[in-house]
Design an enzyme around this catalytic site. Structure first.
Site, PDB file in Angstrom:
ATOM      1  N   LYS A  22       0.837  -1.202   0.000  1.00 44.85           N
ATOM      2  CA  LYS A  22       0.000   0.000   0.000  1.00 44.85           C
ATOM      3  C   LYS A  22       0.874   1.254   0.000  1.00 44.85           C
ATOM      4  O   LYS A  22       0.455   2.289  -0.504  1.00 44.85           O
ATOM      5  CB  LYS A  22      -0.969   0.000   1.166  1.00 44.85           C
ATOM      6  CG  LYS A  22      -0.397   0.227   2.548  1.00 44.85           C
ATOM      7  CD  LYS A  22      -1.495   0.147   3.607  1.00 44.85           C
ATOM      8  CE  LYS A  22      -0.973   0.412   5.016  1.00 44.85           C
ATOM      9  NZ  LYS A  22      -0.636   1.814   5.235  1.00 44.85           N
ATOM     10  N   SER A  23       2.068   1.170   0.544  1.00 45.24           N
ATOM     11  CA  SER A  23       2.962   2.334   0.557  1.00 45.24           C
ATOM     12  C   SER A  23       3.338   2.740  -0.859  1.00 45.24           C
ATOM     13  O   SER A  23       3.330   3.934  -1.210  1.00 45.24           O
ATOM     14  CB  SER A  23       4.228   2.023   1.367  1.00 45.24           C
ATOM     15  OG  SER A  23       3.911   1.741   2.702  1.00 45.24           O
ATOM     16  N   ARG A  27       1.628   6.130  -3.076  1.00 46.99           N
ATOM     17  CA  ARG A  27       2.516   7.115  -3.681  1.00 46.99           C
ATOM     18  C   ARG A  27       2.306   7.194  -5.184  1.00 46.99           C
ATOM     19  O   ARG A  27       2.255   8.286  -5.756  1.00 46.99           O
ATOM     20  CB  ARG A  27       3.980   6.771  -3.350  1.00 46.99           C
ATOM     21  CG  ARG A  27       4.358   7.139  -1.923  1.00 46.99           C
ATOM     22  CD  ARG A  27       5.644   6.442  -1.461  1.00 46.99           C
ATOM     23  NE  ARG A  27       6.075   6.940  -0.159  1.00 46.99           N
ATOM     24  CZ  ARG A  27       5.539   6.574   1.000  1.00 46.99           C
ATOM     25  NH1 ARG A  27       4.531   5.696   1.015  1.00 46.99           N
ATOM     26  NH2 ARG A  27       5.985   7.077   2.135  1.00 46.99           N
ATOM     27  N   GLY A  71      -4.335   7.302   7.561  1.00 45.18           N
ATOM     28  CA  GLY A  71      -3.420   8.395   7.840  1.00 45.18           C
ATOM     29  C   GLY A  71      -2.582   8.795   6.648  1.00 45.18           C
ATOM     30  O   GLY A  71      -2.337   9.987   6.407  1.00 45.18           O
ATOM     31  N   GLN A 148       5.795  10.850   6.408  1.00 47.79           N
ATOM     32  CA  GLN A 148       4.742  11.075   5.408  1.00 47.79           C
ATOM     33  C   GLN A 148       4.524  12.560   5.146  1.00 47.79           C
ATOM     34  O   GLN A 148       4.142  12.943   4.039  1.00 47.79           O
ATOM     35  CB  GLN A 148       3.443  10.409   5.859  1.00 47.79           C
ATOM     36  CG  GLN A 148       3.517   8.890   5.838  1.00 47.79           C
ATOM     37  CD  GLN A 148       2.254   8.240   6.349  1.00 47.79           C
ATOM     38  OE1 GLN A 148       1.275   8.916   6.666  1.00 47.79           O
ATOM     39  NE2 GLN A 148       2.261   6.925   6.440  1.00 47.79           N
ATOM     40  N   SER A 174      11.927   6.945   9.801  1.00 50.62           N
ATOM     41  CA  SER A 174      11.382   6.224   8.635  1.00 50.62           C
ATOM     42  C   SER A 174      11.999   6.713   7.332  1.00 50.62           C
ATOM     43  O   SER A 174      11.305   6.858   6.320  1.00 50.62           O
ATOM     44  CB  SER A 174       9.851   6.360   8.588  1.00 50.62           C
ATOM     45  OG  SER A 174       9.251   5.890   9.766  1.00 50.62           O
ATOM     46  N   ASP A 291       6.920   0.139  11.719  1.00 49.89           N
ATOM     47  CA  ASP A 291       5.794  -0.771  11.519  1.00 49.89           C
ATOM     48  C   ASP A 291       6.142  -2.218  11.848  1.00 49.89           C
ATOM     49  O   ASP A 291       5.251  -3.077  11.872  1.00 49.89           O
ATOM     50  CB  ASP A 291       5.282  -0.672  10.081  1.00 49.89           C
ATOM     51  CG  ASP A 291       4.486   0.588   9.830  1.00 49.89           C
ATOM     52  OD1 ASP A 291       4.076   1.238  10.816  1.00 49.89           O
ATOM     53  OD2 ASP A 291       4.278   0.946   8.656  1.00 49.89           O
ATOM     54  N   LYS A 318       0.344   6.664  15.886  1.00 48.92           N
ATOM     55  CA  LYS A 318      -0.151   5.806  14.812  1.00 48.92           C
ATOM     56  C   LYS A 318      -1.664   5.607  14.984  1.00 48.92           C
ATOM     57  O   LYS A 318      -2.341   6.414  15.617  1.00 48.92           O
ATOM     58  CB  LYS A 318       0.601   4.478  14.832  1.00 48.92           C
ATOM     59  CG  LYS A 318       2.092   4.597  14.546  1.00 48.92           C
ATOM     60  CD  LYS A 318       2.373   4.914  13.094  1.00 48.92           C
ATOM     61  CE  LYS A 318       3.860   4.848  12.789  1.00 48.92           C
ATOM     62  NZ  LYS A 318       4.150   5.093  11.361  1.00 48.92           N
ATOM     63  N   LYS A 392      -7.417  -2.772   6.677  1.00 45.61           N
ATOM     64  CA  LYS A 392      -6.674  -1.545   6.412  1.00 45.61           C
ATOM     65  C   LYS A 392      -5.476  -1.793   5.495  1.00 45.61           C
ATOM     66  O   LYS A 392      -5.133  -0.948   4.668  1.00 45.61           O
ATOM     67  CB  LYS A 392      -6.207  -0.918   7.727  1.00 45.61           C
ATOM     68  CG  LYS A 392      -5.453   0.392   7.565  1.00 45.61           C
ATOM     69  CD  LYS A 392      -5.137   1.009   8.902  1.00 45.61           C
ATOM     70  CE  LYS A 392      -4.276   2.251   8.768  1.00 45.61           C
ATOM     71  NZ  LYS A 392      -4.955   3.345   8.056  1.00 45.61           N
TER      72      LYS A 392
END
Length: 426
Positions: A22-23, A27, A71, A148, A174, A291, A318, A392
């Site tokens: 999903k990251s 993007r 988020g 982020q 991160s 994570d 988070k 999620k």
């Protein structure tokens, strides 16, 4: 329905097709939306966060957009809509989202010309955004809150008048996610330079190029945990050894917890192989991979390996306060972990007897649910409350767990017999 989970009755064997990242998906969606003539990837992560992003990008230019608990979507879309001329949107989310700070990003966007106001509490969503062509320029952003915020600013920089120079205040957390953003932007023609505490993005528009979405290394972490606790046979499909995902570090961490990673196994899968060699103590800086913290903590507690994990400060903001959530749930396993300030978690094998089968709370946090589920290998019949939260990031997690031989029943199912509990690993 809450789930009661029982371990496989025979030696665990699993071959798992992991979900897509999903990251990377989120993007790419923002970059493609900013690219003239851009085409969305044919394959994207199928999860709540990415669906929230898709709904928002397809929403009318004048609308209220509820992104729920996503988020990443809140941060990326704040920058995207601020840089999109002609749109007037209100971005909102869950009650938890309304308590997650966003001021560092809003302040930085305002500094380069954005029109954003708070519709509720100062510094928090919901946000009212009137999109415009942004001037760009130089900004300073705190690097210790959320990467982020920085990625969001980076991705809209190529469509500003001047480009953007971002000076990072403090030691970035991160950072692999910042490098991921830069890599994906570069593949789409952006001019990005990552310097020592300074990120420079030129005002060179994106040019479309097809980009592949990798399988999710974060999702792989739960199978590393399962392998460490079961010593079974696990093969994961879709992982890339030379990944742009920082959470690929899970292979290195779990090498110390008795799991070796063999790439290009049968039919191209990645084989996880159990070894008898576990480190007597794990010391790790998790600043770049927050994570993975829940997975590592639960694994070490069940294996009774003492640890000291630093760089955990971002876990406070988070989906839940993950530090406090971990402390509470580990008590249910008869163990005490210690939180030192906001940055360090330690475990010195402090144990006490448990008198009942644990019923784990998930705090509306997908990673709590998935990291706690493998505890069934040690205590058959554990309960996971609100298991639906896995949607999620990994909606198929429970199906995959069943395919590996676990039994998942309604929490009202009978408890395991005393013999089963006696035979469970302590």
């Amino acid at each position: 329905m809450d789930f009661r989970i029982f371990p496989p009755q025979e030696l665990l064997q699993a071959r798992i097709k992991l979900p897509l990242s999903k990251s990377i998906s989120n993007r790419l969606l923002i970059i493609n939306a900013l690219t003239r003539g851009g085409v969305r990837p044919a394959e994207l992560a199928e999860c709540d966060d990415t669906r929230a992003m898709l709904r928002a990008l397809d929403a009318p230019q004048e609308s209220t957009i509820d992104i729920g608990a996503a988020g990443t979507a809140m941060r990326f879309l704040t920058a995207y809509f601020a840089a999109t001329p002609g749109c007037t949107v209100t971005l909102d989310g869950t009650e938890r989202m309304r308590r997650r700070p966003i001021a560092p990003l809003v302040d930085a966007l305002r500094a380069i010309g954005a029109d954003i106001s708070y519709a509720g509490s100062e510094g928090f969503p919901p946000l009212r955004i009137s999109g415009r062509k942004l001037q760009g320029g130089s900004v300073t952003m705190p690097a210790t809150v959320s990467s982020q915020f920085i990625s969001a600013m980076m991705m809209i920089a190529p469509v500003t008048e001047q480009g953007v120079e971002i000076t990072l205040d403090g030691e970035a957390i991160s950072t692999p996610y910042i490098r991921m953003t830069a890599e994906l932007m570069g593949r789409m023609g952006a001019e990005v330079t990552l310097g020592n505490g300074v990120i420079t993005v030129g005002a060179r528009p994106y040019t479309y190029a097809p980009v592949h979405v990798e399988a999710d290394w974060s999702a792989a972490s739960y199978w590393y945990e399962i392998q460490a606790l079961s010593s079974g046979f696990v093969t994961l499909d879709g992982l890339e050894r030379q990944s742009i995902q920082g959470d690929s570090r899970v292979a290195q961490i779990f090498h110390h917890l008795g799991v070796n990673t063999e790439y290009e196994g049968e039919e191209g899968g990645t084989d996880l192989e159990a070894t008898p060699d576990c480190s007597p103590r794990l010391i790790a800086d998790m600043t770049d991979t927050p994570d993975l913290v829940q997975t590592v903590v639960v694994t070490c507690v069940l294996l009774n390996i003492p640890f000291r994990l630093t760089g955990t400060g971002s876990l406070r903001i988070k989906e839940t306060d993950r530090l406090e959530a971990l402390r509470r749930e580990m008590l249910k396993l008869g163990t005490t972990i210690t939180i030192e300030g906001d940055d360090t978690i330690t475990y010195e094998c402090d144990r006490f007897p448990i008198t009942e089968i644990p019923e784990f709370d998930t705090y509306d946090d997908h990673r709590m649910a998935m990291s706690l589920a493998p505890a069934a290998l040690y205590v058959p019949g554990i309960v996971i409350r609100h298991p639906e939260v896995v949607s999620k990031s990994y909606p198929g997690f429970w199906d995959d767990l069943q395919s590996a031989g676990f039994t998942i029943a309604d929490a009202a199912a009978p408890l395991p017999s005393p013999d089963d509990c006696e035979n469970a690993r302590q």
